[in-house]
Write a protein that holds these residues in place. Sequence first.
Motif, PDB file in Angstrom:
ATOM      1  N   ARG A 171       0.839  -1.206   0.000  1.00  0.00           N
ATOM      2  CA  ARG A 171       0.000   0.000   0.000  1.00  0.00           C
ATOM      3  C   ARG A 171       0.877   1.260   0.000  1.00  0.00           C
ATOM      4  O   ARG A 171       0.608   2.230  -0.709  1.00  0.00           O
ATOM      5  CB  ARG A 171      -0.924  -0.023   1.219  1.00  0.00           C
ATOM      6  CG  ARG A 171      -1.816   1.185   1.358  1.00  0.00           C
ATOM      7  CD  ARG A 171      -2.998   0.907   2.286  1.00  0.00           C
ATOM      8  NE  ARG A 171      -2.618   0.278   3.519  1.00  0.00           N
ATOM      9  CZ  ARG A 171      -2.978  -0.966   3.876  1.00  0.00           C
ATOM     10  NH1 ARG A 171      -3.714  -1.705   3.071  1.00  0.00           N
ATOM     11  NH2 ARG A 171      -2.605  -1.464   5.025  1.00  0.00           N
ATOM     12  N   HIS A 182      -4.844   1.778  -5.077  1.00  0.00           N
ATOM     13  CA  HIS A 182      -5.348   1.605  -3.715  1.00  0.00           C
ATOM     14  C   HIS A 182      -5.229   0.149  -3.277  1.00  0.00           C
ATOM     15  O   HIS A 182      -5.620  -0.756  -4.021  1.00  0.00           O
ATOM     16  CB  HIS A 182      -6.811   2.037  -3.631  1.00  0.00           C
ATOM     17  CG  HIS A 182      -7.399   1.889  -2.263  1.00  0.00           C
ATOM     18  ND1 HIS A 182      -6.847   2.477  -1.146  1.00  0.00           N
ATOM     19  CD2 HIS A 182      -8.484   1.204  -1.826  1.00  0.00           C
ATOM     20  CE1 HIS A 182      -7.564   2.178  -0.087  1.00  0.00           C
ATOM     21  NE2 HIS A 182      -8.563   1.396  -0.465  1.00  0.00           N
ATOM     22  N   ASN A 204      -8.070   1.835   4.199  1.00  0.00           N
ATOM     23  CA  ASN A 204      -6.861   1.019   4.157  1.00  0.00           C
ATOM     24  C   ASN A 204      -7.087  -0.375   4.726  1.00  0.00           C
ATOM     25  O   ASN A 204      -6.547  -1.357   4.210  1.00  0.00           O
ATOM     26  CB  ASN A 204      -5.730   1.711   4.923  1.00  0.00           C
ATOM     27  CG  ASN A 204      -5.349   3.027   4.297  1.00  0.00           C
ATOM     28  OD1 ASN A 204      -5.210   3.123   3.078  1.00  0.00           O
ATOM     29  ND2 ASN A 204      -5.180   4.056   5.118  1.00  0.00           N
TER      30      ASN A 204
END
Length: 245
Positions: A166, A175, A217
Amino acid sequence: MTDTWIILGASSTIAKAFTRSVAQQGAAVILAGRRMDDLEANAADATARGAAQATPVAFDARRPETFDGVLHAALASGGRLNCAVFVGSMPPQAAIDADPALIDGTIADSFTGPARLLQMLAPHLAEQGSGAVVGVGSVAGDRGRLGNYVYGAAKAGFATYLSGLRNQLGRSGVHVLTVKPGPVDTAMIQGLGKQPFMTTAEAVVADIHTALRKKRNTLYTKRIWWPVMTVIKLIPEPIFKKMSI
């Protein structure tokens, strides 16, 4: 540009639900897994649901020689690349205690195999400057627990890998989402008895799409697992090692 989703472990219950969802959005899908007969049936279903293209490809996380075929099929699709990882295996801890050789396959399925393929895919994702990676881990990776610590260790390693990926790919506009489900009503947990806060594959997939839209995330699903695991991680080790959770 049409999205192409590489779906690793495409025969799993959650992966099938995810495939149905992106097929209905008109994406192309690369269905990668070990069971070609099942993958071919899934491809036909995806096409019927509106997938731009549905390609079954042999993939085994324990056999790196199968990885190039997945990557080549994805690049040939011509779409914007995305990848969702649903690969994993969870032998009972008692079976691993009796046969430590089972550790190798567990780690390959749940961590090193998917990580290696993602590492091969990363330059292509960075070059296109967009797209998404969905990596399915587990709440079991948040702390080593008595009943499944080898599986938990594999998922912990995968979560750490995804965190680094990431950091790397986010600089290029890609992403990376880490998904940490609790127990899901699938074949993997059959025989384990009643599990707390059980959810369904369809609910997990709905949460994944919401998290992708919001650029999160990390996703705990069900959401209650975030406070539960926060508390578990805070338990002092002298106390935790006496507990049976």
